[in-house]
Design an enzyme around this catalytic site. Structure first.
Site, PDB file in Angstrom:
ATOM      1  CB  CYS A 119     -24.270 -36.554  80.463  1.00 40.15           C
ATOM      2  SG  CYS A 119     -23.131 -35.228  80.833  1.00 40.15           S
ATOM      3  CG  HIS A 260     -23.333 -37.528  76.600  1.00 40.76           C
ATOM      4  ND1 HIS A 260     -24.042 -36.355  76.509  1.00 40.76           N
ATOM      5  CD2 HIS A 260     -22.323 -37.303  77.473  1.00 40.76           C
ATOM      6  CE1 HIS A 260     -23.471 -35.448  77.299  1.00 40.76           C
ATOM      7  NE2 HIS A 260     -22.428 -36.002  77.889  1.00 40.76           N
ATOM      8  CG  ASN A 290     -21.015 -32.589  77.889  1.00 37.45           C
ATOM      9  OD1 ASN A 290     -22.237 -32.708  77.917  1.00 37.45           O
ATOM     10  ND2 ASN A 290     -20.201 -33.302  78.648  1.00 37.45           N
TER      11      ASN A 290
HETATM   12  N1  ACO Z   1      -5.893 -26.444  76.847  1.00 40.29           N
HETATM   13  C1  ACO Z   1      -4.626 -26.850  76.852  1.00 40.29           C
HETATM   14  N2  ACO Z   1      -4.161 -27.815  77.668  1.00 40.29           N
HETATM   15  C2  ACO Z   1      -5.043 -28.406  78.505  1.00 40.29           C
HETATM   16  C3  ACO Z   1      -6.391 -28.020  78.548  1.00 40.29           C
HETATM   17  C4  ACO Z   1      -6.818 -26.989  77.665  1.00 40.29           C
HETATM   18  N3  ACO Z   1      -8.083 -26.560  77.619  1.00 40.29           N
HETATM   19  N4  ACO Z   1      -7.034 -28.785  79.475  1.00 40.29           N
HETATM   20  C5  ACO Z   1      -6.112 -29.608  79.998  1.00 40.29           C
HETATM   21  N5  ACO Z   1      -4.900 -29.379  79.426  1.00 40.29           N
HETATM   22  C6  ACO Z   1      -3.634 -30.040  79.695  1.00 40.29           C
HETATM   23  C7  ACO Z   1      -3.563 -30.646  81.065  1.00 40.29           C
HETATM   24  O1  ACO Z   1      -3.189 -29.665  82.015  1.00 40.29           O
HETATM   25  C8  ACO Z   1      -2.517 -31.707  80.878  1.00 40.29           C
HETATM   26  O2  ACO Z   1      -1.249 -31.118  80.936  1.00 40.29           O
HETATM   27  P1  ACO Z   1      -0.001 -31.880  81.626  1.00 40.29           P
HETATM   28  O3  ACO Z   1       0.182 -33.121  80.811  1.00 40.29           O
HETATM   29  O4  ACO Z   1       1.089 -30.871  81.522  1.00 40.29           O
HETATM   30  O5  ACO Z   1      -0.459 -32.172  83.030  1.00 40.29           O
HETATM   31  C9  ACO Z   1      -2.752 -32.205  79.444  1.00 40.29           C
HETATM   32  O6  ACO Z   1      -3.492 -31.157  78.794  1.00 40.29           O
HETATM   33  C10 ACO Z   1      -3.513 -33.513  79.339  1.00 40.29           C
HETATM   34  O7  ACO Z   1      -4.657 -33.450  80.214  1.00 40.29           O
HETATM   35  P2  ACO Z   1      -5.724 -34.602  80.281  1.00 40.29           P
HETATM   36  O8  ACO Z   1      -6.783 -34.210  81.253  1.00 40.29           O
HETATM   37  O9  ACO Z   1      -5.023 -35.907  80.490  1.00 40.29           O
HETATM   38  O10 ACO Z   1      -6.289 -34.529  78.780  1.00 40.29           O
HETATM   39  P3  ACO Z   1      -7.292 -35.466  78.052  1.00 40.29           P
HETATM   40  O11 ACO Z   1      -6.732 -35.902  76.776  1.00 40.29           O
HETATM   41  O12 ACO Z   1      -7.865 -36.502  78.971  1.00 40.29           O
HETATM   42  O13 ACO Z   1      -8.472 -34.443  77.674  1.00 40.29           O
HETATM   43  C11 ACO Z   1     -10.700 -33.894  78.452  1.00 40.29           C
HETATM   44  C12 ACO Z   1      -9.187 -33.756  78.677  1.00 40.29           C
HETATM   45  C13 ACO Z   1     -11.011 -33.227  77.121  1.00 40.29           C
HETATM   46  C14 ACO Z   1     -11.412 -33.216  79.578  1.00 40.29           C
HETATM   47  C15 ACO Z   1     -11.081 -35.386  78.381  1.00 40.29           C
HETATM   48  O14 ACO Z   1     -10.486 -36.068  79.439  1.00 40.29           O
HETATM   49  C16 ACO Z   1     -12.569 -35.650  78.398  1.00 40.29           C
HETATM   50  O15 ACO Z   1     -13.284 -35.341  77.465  1.00 40.29           O
HETATM   51  N6  ACO Z   1     -13.062 -36.333  79.453  1.00 40.29           N
HETATM   52  C17 ACO Z   1     -14.427 -36.882  79.520  1.00 40.29           C
HETATM   53  C18 ACO Z   1     -15.496 -35.906  79.731  1.00 40.29           C
HETATM   54  C19 ACO Z   1     -16.797 -36.648  79.858  1.00 40.29           C
HETATM   55  O16 ACO Z   1     -17.099 -37.577  79.135  1.00 40.29           O
HETATM   56  N7  ACO Z   1     -17.618 -36.302  80.796  1.00 40.29           N
HETATM   57  C20 ACO Z   1     -18.808 -37.106  81.032  1.00 40.29           C
HETATM   58  C21 ACO Z   1     -20.006 -36.418  80.866  1.00 40.29           C
HETATM   59  S1  ACO Z   1     -20.052 -34.818  81.605  1.00 40.29           S
HETATM   60  C22 ACO Z   1     -21.409 -34.800  82.698  1.00 40.29           C
HETATM   61  O17 ACO Z   1     -21.954 -35.792  83.088  1.00 40.29           O
HETATM   62  C23 ACO Z   1     -21.857 -33.494  83.195  1.00 40.29           C
END
Ligand code: ACO
Length: 339
Positions: A119, A260, A290
């Site tokens: 990214c 980003h 993204n």
């Molecule tokens: N729908 C429903 N539930 C979901 C989903 C979904 N799509 N995805 C995950 N969950 C669940 C998980 O299984 C978990 O359930 P559990 O508590 O029973 O285990 C719960 O939701 C919480 O999961 P987390 O991963 O802790 O959720 P979080 O609030 O962190 O959100 C997300 C996840 C959206 C992926 C977030 O962590 C994020 O945006 N991370 C950063 C991404 C990023 O910045 N990437 C960098 C750039 S990408 C690149 O360089 C290519």
């Protein structure tokens, strides 16, 4: 330009390409165990655009680049360097997507290569363009961030498939002797000790294509979402504070903060930590998801096309991605406004 005249890199134009097909949260509800409500609340994403099966990263990159060249008011013949940032190249790993794009644009016998910084790719390219121009090596650098992320996403994995989209953005960076048009600063960095936060395990020298790769889905992106999220907020905030302090600029004086576009919650947390007003912060994640290296130029293109980005206005770009990599840039928009 004489040898003794200082040369600066200036941001001359922006262009983008967004594929037609839209994948909505309602579509994803039918594919994995998720809901529109969860996706919107946790990420701010409503929909993302997906390239056609026969549409390559280079097709999107070339279309975005053609727009940027036209808006820069130059002919493609004067471009003397073509750089593409992508982690979803046409080929793993040759020819480079930059070479393919150059050919599609009719640019031949000119240096062209790809970089891989996930990214952070587009802002990494700004640092390269700056170095090539300010050293006097190049005059007009075409930079492209292009991604067909749908080609490495597992549409059975709800933790990643809701996040990513396809698209491309491009800019022309040209030499100028006018100091006020020049980039103020670019900062790019990395820490490979967090490499396992965002990985596409195959294909590569560790996992060449094999039945195991197919069976285990090692060709798909894997992400430690929550860990990445926390580190992203911390790193982005620190990085922006540093570049502003170093250049003695206050956050309230930035008309366009373009972070980003990974997750609205990350953007909001960083914006709040920097005391940015809502109208300063550019947000396009809701409609594009993204798009990795394409996210910042696509967002810049949006504000240019809507007439928000005016000639001479300051842009603060900030990004974070796989590697881990991060980068920020402080620069004026030196192109024509979209009146
Ligand atoms: N729908 C429903 N539930 C979901 C989903 C979904 N799509 N995805 C995950 N969950 C669940 C998980 O299984 C978990 O359930 P559990 O508590 O029973 O285990 C719960 O939701 C919480 O999961 P987390 O991963 O802790 O959720 P979080 O609030 O962190 O959100 C997300 C996840 C959206 C992926 C977030 O962590 C994020 O945006 N991370 C950063 C991404 C990023 O910045 N990437 C960098 C750039 S990408 C690149 O360089 C290519």
């Amino acid at each position: 330009m004489s040898q003794h005249t200082p040369v600066y890199a200036s941001f001359r134009s922006i262009g983008a390409y967004v594929p037609e097909k839209i994948l909505t949260n309602a579509d994803l509800e039918k594919m994995v165990d998720t809901t529109d409500e969860w996706i919107l609340k946790r990420t701010g994403i409503k929909e993302r655009h997906i390239a056609e099966e026969n549409e390559a990263t280079s097709d999107m990159g070339a279309k975005a680049a053609a727009v940027a060249i036209e808006r820069a008011g130059i002919s493609a013949e004067v471009i003397d360097l073509v750089l593409c940032a992508t982690v979803t190249p046409d080929y793993f790993n040759m020819p480079s997507t930059a070479c393919v794009i150059s050919d599609k644009l009719g640019i031949h016998n000119v240096q062209a290569f790809d970089i891989s910084a996930a990214c952070s790719g587009f802002v990494y390219l700004l640092s390269l363009a700056k170095a090539f121009i300010e050293s006097g090596m190049k005059q007009h650098v075409l930079i492209i961030g292009a991604e067909k992320f749908s080609s490495i996403v597992d549409y059975q994995d709800r933790s990643t498939c809701i996040l990513f989209g396809d698209g491309a953005g491009a800019a022309v960076i040209s030499a100028t002797s006018v100091a006020s048009e020049g980039f103020i600063d670019v900062h790019a960095s990395a820490d490979g000790s967090y490499a396992d936060f965002l990985v596409t395990p195959a294909p590569g020298s560790i996992n060449p294509v094999s039945q195991k790769v197919i069976d285990e889905g090692l060709n798909f992106v894997q992400m430690k979402g929550n860990e990445t999220f926390k580190l992203a907020v911390k790193t982005l905030t620190k990085d922006v504070k540093e570049i502003l302090q170093k250049n003695d600029i206050k956050s309230e004086d930035i008309p366009h903060f373009v972070p980003h576009q990974a997750n609205y919650r990350i953007i909001k947390a960083v914006g709040d930590a920097l005391k940015m007003r809502e109208e300063q912060v550019v947000v396009t994640v809701g409609k594009y998801g993204n798009t990795s290296a394409a996210s910042i130029p696509m967002a810049l293109n949006d504000i240019w096309e809507s007439g928000r980005l005016q000639q001479g206005e300051l842009m603060l770009l900030d990004t974070f991605g796989g590697g881990l990599t991060w980068a920020s840039a402080l620069l004026p928009f030196a192109g024509k406004s979209n009146a």
